[in-house]
Design a protein around this motif. Structure first.
Motif, PDB file in Angstrom:
ATOM      1  N   VAL A 108     -25.735 -12.556 -27.546  1.00  0.00           N
ATOM      2  CA  VAL A 108     -25.954 -13.019 -26.179  1.00  0.00           C
ATOM      3  C   VAL A 108     -25.191 -12.091 -25.239  1.00  0.00           C
ATOM      4  CG1 VAL A 108     -26.174 -15.424 -26.941  1.00  0.00           C
ATOM      5  CG2 VAL A 108     -23.962 -14.592 -26.114  1.00  0.00           C
ATOM      6  N   THR A 109     -25.490 -12.178 -23.961  1.00  0.00           N
ATOM      7  CA  THR A 109     -24.673 -11.485 -22.970  1.00  0.00           C
ATOM      8  C   THR A 109     -23.922 -12.516 -22.140  1.00  0.00           C
ATOM      9  OG1 THR A 109     -26.419 -11.406 -21.279  1.00  0.00           O
ATOM     10  CG2 THR A 109     -26.292  -9.569 -22.833  1.00  0.00           C
ATOM     11  N   LEU A 110     -22.731 -12.131 -21.694  1.00  0.00           N
ATOM     12  CA  LEU A 110     -21.924 -13.008 -20.842  1.00  0.00           C
ATOM     13  C   LEU A 110     -21.350 -12.177 -19.709  1.00  0.00           C
ATOM     14  CD1 LEU A 110     -20.560 -15.654 -20.098  1.00  0.00           C
ATOM     15  CD2 LEU A 110     -18.728 -15.095 -21.706  1.00  0.00           C
ATOM     16  N   SER A 111     -21.888 -12.393 -18.527  1.00  0.00           N
ATOM     17  CA  SER A 111     -21.481 -11.643 -17.345  1.00  0.00           C
ATOM     18  C   SER A 111     -21.053 -12.605 -16.253  1.00  0.00           C
ATOM     19  CB  SER A 111     -22.673 -10.803 -16.856  1.00  0.00           C
ATOM     20  OG  SER A 111     -22.391 -10.173 -15.634  1.00  0.00           O
ATOM     21  N   HIS A 112     -20.319 -12.082 -15.273  1.00  0.00           N
ATOM     22  CA  HIS A 112     -20.171 -12.842 -14.036  1.00  0.00           C
ATOM     23  C   HIS A 112     -21.012 -12.178 -12.950  1.00  0.00           C
ATOM     24  CE1 HIS A 112     -16.068 -10.588 -14.074  1.00  0.00           C
ATOM     25  NE2 HIS A 112     -17.021  -9.765 -13.718  1.00  0.00           N
ATOM     26  N   GLY A 113     -21.942 -11.346 -13.384  1.00  0.00           N
ATOM     27  CA  GLY A 113     -22.829 -10.655 -12.460  1.00  0.00           C
ATOM     28  C   GLY A 113     -23.946 -11.537 -11.957  1.00  0.00           C
ATOM     29  N   SER A 114     -24.697 -11.000 -11.021  1.00  0.00           N
ATOM     30  CA  SER A 114     -25.792 -11.750 -10.417  1.00  0.00           C
ATOM     31  C   SER A 114     -26.889 -12.017 -11.446  1.00  0.00           C
ATOM     32  CB  SER A 114     -26.380 -10.973  -9.239  1.00  0.00           C
ATOM     33  OG  SER A 114     -25.395 -10.704  -8.260  1.00  0.00           O
ATOM     34  N   GLY A 125     -34.246  -1.122 -21.129  1.00  0.00           N
ATOM     35  CA  GLY A 125     -33.862  -0.441 -22.364  1.00  0.00           C
ATOM     36  C   GLY A 125     -34.684  -0.842 -23.573  1.00  0.00           C
ATOM     37  N   GLY A 126     -35.619  -1.770 -23.404  1.00  0.00           N
ATOM     38  CA  GLY A 126     -36.464  -2.197 -24.503  1.00  0.00           C
ATOM     39  C   GLY A 126     -35.740  -2.990 -25.568  1.00  0.00           C
ATOM     40  N   ILE A 127     -34.631  -3.651 -25.194  1.00  0.00           N
ATOM     41  CA  ILE A 127     -33.831  -4.360 -26.202  1.00  0.00           C
ATOM     42  C   ILE A 127     -33.775  -5.868 -25.962  1.00  0.00           C
ATOM     43  CG2 ILE A 127     -32.424  -2.372 -26.840  1.00  0.00           C
ATOM     44  CD1 ILE A 127     -30.293  -3.289 -24.927  1.00  0.00           C
ATOM     45  N   THR A 128     -34.618  -6.366 -25.082  1.00  0.00           N
ATOM     46  CA  THR A 128     -34.646  -7.806 -24.832  1.00  0.00           C
ATOM     47  C   THR A 128     -34.825  -8.620 -26.111  1.00  0.00           C
ATOM     48  OG1 THR A 128     -35.500  -7.459 -22.594  1.00  0.00           O
ATOM     49  CG2 THR A 128     -35.823  -9.641 -23.550  1.00  0.00           C
ATOM     50  N   PRO A 129     -35.681  -8.202 -27.065  1.00  0.00           N
ATOM     51  CA  PRO A 129     -35.863  -9.000 -28.284  1.00  0.00           C
ATOM     52  C   PRO A 129     -34.604  -9.136 -29.145  1.00  0.00           C
ATOM     53  CG  PRO A 129     -37.695  -7.479 -27.992  1.00  0.00           C
ATOM     54  CD  PRO A 129     -36.646  -7.081 -27.012  1.00  0.00           C
ATOM     55  N   LEU A 130     -33.610  -8.278 -28.924  1.00  0.00           N
ATOM     56  CA  LEU A 130     -32.385  -8.328 -29.724  1.00  0.00           C
ATOM     57  C   LEU A 130     -31.383  -9.337 -29.187  1.00  0.00           C
ATOM     58  CD1 LEU A 130     -31.815  -4.494 -30.253  1.00  0.00           C
ATOM     59  CD2 LEU A 130     -33.006  -6.097 -31.767  1.00  0.00           C
ATOM     60  N   VAL A 131     -31.637  -9.869 -28.003  1.00  0.00           N
ATOM     61  CA  VAL A 131     -30.672 -10.748 -27.326  1.00  0.00           C
ATOM     62  C   VAL A 131     -31.251 -12.158 -27.214  1.00  0.00           C
ATOM     63  CG1 VAL A 131     -29.359 -11.127 -25.208  1.00  0.00           C
ATOM     64  CG2 VAL A 131     -29.725  -8.798 -26.054  1.00  0.00           C
ATOM     65  N   GLU A 132     -30.522 -13.115 -27.761  1.00  0.00           N
ATOM     66  CA  GLU A 132     -30.989 -14.501 -27.771  1.00  0.00           C
ATOM     67  C   GLU A 132     -31.067 -15.094 -26.379  1.00  0.00           C
ATOM     68  OE1 GLU A 132     -28.710 -18.463 -29.033  1.00  0.00           O
ATOM     69  OE2 GLU A 132     -29.351 -17.292 -30.776  1.00  0.00           O
TER      70      GLU A 132
END
Length: 218
Positions: A108-114, A125-132
């Motif tokens: 997963v990603t964890l940001s405090h970004g928008s 980057g074509g990597i959406t399928p790698l991130v739940e």
């Protein structure tokens, strides 16, 4: 020690290259060397607001930093901020995330970004399928490294904090994660070394691949 069930990644700088934001500054008459200062001021403003009990979204903190450090108009500052939607992953990101994904570890990603920034960068980057899933602490109105942000992320993923790791190129972020009970993994990008004087995290690696290898070896 045990392998984490979920590995969360910080987004800005850790996964996504901020070069388009630097280019936008140059297009508006600012030196490219200003970007690290603006980004650092953004983080300072947002985290200070959280500590003081004031909510400030990432974009507002970034705009505040630009207003303090440049004479750009409101419209020009907005155009520079829009460049966050043009970020792309660093070259080492895809193989690192794929290694975790193929090993059966949830990513997963964890940001405090928008909201939308991480999604746009992963898609580019074509990597959406790698991130739940993509998580932003704007959902709980608390900037990292507040304990609340990491505990909320673990809860959103349905795991105990001890079963989750955070990978980041920012020492303060890794420190916050570890203080909340997560496993912290740091590697260098803009920071040359892990901040001296802070308690060492579980993983200090020479690069992103090394951080992932160390987590998988636990």
């Amino acid at each position: 020690m045990s392998r984490p069930e979920v590995v969360a990644f910080d987004v800005n700088e850790t996964l996504l290259d901020l070069a388009p934001v630097g280019a936008a500054l140059v297009e508006h008459g600012q030196p490219a060397t200003l970007l690290p200062t603006v980004f650092a001021r953004t983080l300072h403003t947002g985290t200070a607001a959280t500590v003081a009990g004031v909510w400030l979204p990432f974009r507002a903190a970034f705009d505040s930093a630009l207003a303090q450090l440049t004479d750009l108009s409101d419209g020009d500052r907005a155009q520079v901020a829009d460049a966050f939607l043009e970020l792309s992953p660093h070259p080492d990101v895809e193989p690192a995330l794929r290694r975790l994904h193929d090993a059966g570890v949830r990513v997963v990603t964890l940001s405090h970004g928008s909201p939308g920034v991480a999604e746009a960068g992963l898609e580019r980057g074509g990597i959406t399928p790698l991130v739940e899933r993509t998580l932003t602490s704007e959902s709980v109105r608390a900037w990292k490294p507040s304990r609340e942000a990491y505990l909320w992320a673990a809860g959103a993923c349905g795991v105990a904090p001890g079963r989750m790791a955070l990978v980041a190129a920012h020492g303060w972020d890794v420190l916050g994660a570890e203080r909340a009970g997560l496993t912290g993994a740091w590697f260098p990008r803009s920071e040359r070394v892990y901040p001296p004087g802070l308690p060492a995290p579980a993983v200090v690696a020479p690069d992103l691949a090394g951080a992932v290898d160390a987590l998988l070896a636990r």
